[in-house]
Design an enzyme around this catalytic site. Structure first.
Site, PDB file in Angstrom:
ATOM      1  N   TYR A  15      -2.308 -95.582 -61.407  1.00 24.57           N
ATOM      2  CA  TYR A  15      -1.754 -96.419 -60.337  1.00 24.57           C
ATOM      3  C   TYR A  15      -0.402 -95.818 -59.913  1.00 24.57           C
ATOM      4  CZ  TYR A  15       0.255-100.463 -58.040  1.00 24.57           C
ATOM      5  OH  TYR A  15       0.858-101.296 -57.136  1.00 24.57           O
ATOM      6  N   LYS A  24      -3.913-109.357 -59.186  1.00 28.42           N
ATOM      7  CA  LYS A  24      -5.247-108.968 -58.729  1.00 28.42           C
ATOM      8  C   LYS A  24      -6.288-109.978 -59.220  1.00 28.42           C
ATOM      9  CE  LYS A  24      -2.757-105.482 -57.373  1.00 28.42           C
ATOM     10  NZ  LYS A  24      -2.547-104.304 -58.188  1.00 28.42           N
ATOM     11  N   ASP A  80      -4.099-100.055 -69.131  1.00 26.33           N
ATOM     12  CA  ASP A  80      -4.045-100.939 -67.959  1.00 26.33           C
ATOM     13  C   ASP A  80      -5.476-101.387 -67.673  1.00 26.33           C
ATOM     14  OD1 ASP A  80      -3.978-102.039 -65.378  1.00 26.33           O
ATOM     15  OD2 ASP A  80      -2.312-100.750 -64.758  1.00 26.33           O
ATOM     16  N   ARG A 128      14.080-118.141 -69.332  1.00 24.33           N
ATOM     17  CA  ARG A 128      13.907-116.678 -69.412  1.00 24.33           C
ATOM     18  C   ARG A 128      13.395-116.275 -70.797  1.00 24.33           C
ATOM     19  NH1 ARG A 128      17.994-113.317 -70.443  1.00 24.33           N
ATOM     20  NH2 ARG A 128      19.517-114.736 -69.525  1.00 24.33           N
TER      21      ARG A 128
END
Ligand SMILES: *Cc1c(COP(=O)(O)O)cnc(C)c1O
Length: 358
Positions: free
Chosen positions: A69, A166, A141, A16
Site C-alpha cells: 500500500y 475499508k 496487513d 487517549r
C-alpha cells in the site's frame, strides 16, 4: 488513578489511554483475528505507524513486500530517510527471497495478505516460518482479506494491521485502524506509542465501526461472490485484455489463495480494457451505478483508475514493476445485485471501445 494511566487495561480515566467503546471494538476485532488484544487508531496508517514505531529502533532493518500500500511504503521510506531504519523490498511470492534478504540486524517483516490491485496472495505460513527461524517479527496487513477470509495469527503472524476504513467499517463513512497482537508484550509497546503520539481512535468512530462489524459477514460473502462472477465474465469478454483476481484459476496466486483463504477470494479485482490508457480512463468516467472513488470495501461498488489516481506519482517503469498497466481498472465490489453491476460494466465497456471515441 495515576496507575490506570500506565496500564493498557487500567480503569478508563482519560480517553487517549483507554475508552470503553474503543475497548469494545478492540476486543471484537482481537476475537475475530484470534489475537490476545488489539489497539485501535484513527486510521489504518495510525495503526501501522504506532506498530512500526513501537517495534523498530534506529539501525534496525526491515524486509517489506515490494507491492505495498502506497502509504505504508511512504512511511517506511520516511523511517529510512529520517530515522535510520534500513528497508529492503522483495517479492514475497517466493519466501526464499525473504530468507535471502534477512540480515543479522533484520527486526521486522511486513507483508499484505492480498496485495492491491492485482491480488497477489502472500504464502503466510511459509513467510512467517522463515521470519521466526531468524527471530524476525512478522506484521501482516490483512485489510483486503478481512479476518473472515484469513486470520494471519493462525499462520504465525505476530501483528495484524487493518485499515478499518475499508471492510471492517464497510460504508466509507468512518476512518479507523487496528493493530491486533498475538502476545501482550507487543500490545503494551504499541499502546504506549499510540498514547504518546495520539494515534488513537475517537469513541464515536469506534461506535460506527462496531455497528459496521455486525454486518461484516454478510457484506464480505456478497462482495466475494460478486467479485468472482464479475471476474469470470470479464475474463470471457473480448473487450478485456487481462483480469487479475486470485479467484481465477489462471491467476498466479490462485493455488496459495486456495490454501490460505476460506469463503472467497476478496472483493477487489483488476482488469485491463483493450485500448490501454484511453480505454481505462473512458471506462472509469462512464460507470453510473458504480462510483469513481479511491477507497474500497464499501457496500457500494467503487472503481479507480490507479494510473491517474493512487499510483499517479509512479513512472511508467515503476507502474510496470507494480504490475499496473496504464489502462488498468480496479473494482471493489459492493453488495449490489450482480446483474445490475454487470449491466453497468457492460455499458461502460461499450463507451470505452475505440469506435466509441469522438
Ligand atoms: C487504505 C489502506 C491503508 C491505510 O488505511 P487508512 O485508514 O486510509 O489510514 C493501509 N493498508 C491498506 C491495504 C489499505 O487499503
Amino acid at each position: 488513578m495515576a496507575a490506570s494511566l500506565e496500564e493498557p487495561d487500567g480503569a478508563f480515566v482519560y480517553a487517549r489511554h483507554g475508552n470503553p467503546t474503543v475497548r469494545a471494538l478492540e476486543t471484537a476485532v482481537a476475537e475475530l483475528e484470534g489475537g490476545a488484544g488489539a489497539q485501535a487508531a484513527g486510521s489504518g496508517m495510525g495503526a501501522i505507524a504506532s506498530t512500526l514505531g513501537a517495534l523498530l529502533r534506529q539501525g534496525d532493518h526491515v524486509v517489506a513486500q515490494n507491492r505495498l500500500y502506497g502509504g505504508t511504503r511512504a512511511f517506511l521510506d520516511t523511517l529510512r530517510r529520517h530515522w535510520g531504519v534500513d528497508v529492503t523490498h522483495v517479492a514475497v511470492g517466493d519466501p526464499e527471497n525473504v530468507r535471502a534478504a534477512i540480515r543479522p540486524d533484520t527486526r521486522l517483516l511486513f507483508a499484505e495478505t492480498i496485495t492491491n490491485p492485482t491480488g497477489e496472495v502472500a504464502d503466510l505460513p511459509r513467510l512467517t516460518a522463515v521470519a521466526r527461524e531468524a527471530g524476525v517479527t512478522t506484521v501482516v496487513d490483512n485489510t483486503f482479506a478481512t479476518p473472515l477470509l484469513c486470520r494471519p495469527i493462525e499462520h504465525g503472524a505476530d501483528v495484524v494491521v487493518h485499515s478499518a476504513t475499508k471492510y471492517l467499517g464497510g460504508h466509507s463513512d468512518v476512518l479507523g485502524g487496528l493493530a491486533v497482537f498475538a502476545d501482550d508484550t507487543t500490545r503494551r509497546a504499541v499502546w504506549e506509542r499510540a498514547v504518546e503520539s495520539g494515534a488513537v481512535l475517537d469513541p464515536f468512530a469506534a461506535w460506527l465501526l462496531l455497528r459496521g462489524l455486525q454486518t461484516l459477514g454478510v457484506r464480505v460473502a456478497r462482495q466475494c461472490a460478486n467479485a468472482q462472477i464479475l471476474a469470470e465474465r470479464l475474463e470471457a469478454d473480448p473487450r478485456i485484455a487481462a483480469v487479475h483476481y486470485p479467484g481465477l484459476p489462471g491467476h498466479p496466486g490462485h493455488g496459495t489463495a486456495q490454501r490460505l483463504l476460506s469463503g472467497g477470494y476478496g472483493g477487489v479485482l483488476a482488469f485491463e480494457p483493450v485500448g490501454g490508457l484511453r480505454a481505462g480512463r473512458a471506462f472509469a468516467e462512464s460507470v453510473r451505478l458504480a462510483s469513481l472513488a479511491p477507497s474500497l470495501g464499501d457496500v457500494k461498488t467503487l472503481v479507480t483508475h490507479p494510473a491517474s489516481v493512487s499510483h499517479r506519482q509512479l513512472s511508467a517503469e515503476q507502474l510496470a514493476r507494480a504490475g499496473i498497466s496504464d489502462g488498468l481498472i480496479r473494482l471493489s465490489t459492493g453488495i449490489e445485485d450482480v446483474e445490475d453491476l454487470w449491466e453497468d460494466i457492460d455499458q461502460a465497456l461499450a463507451a470505452a471501445q475505440p469506435e466509441a471515441a469522438p
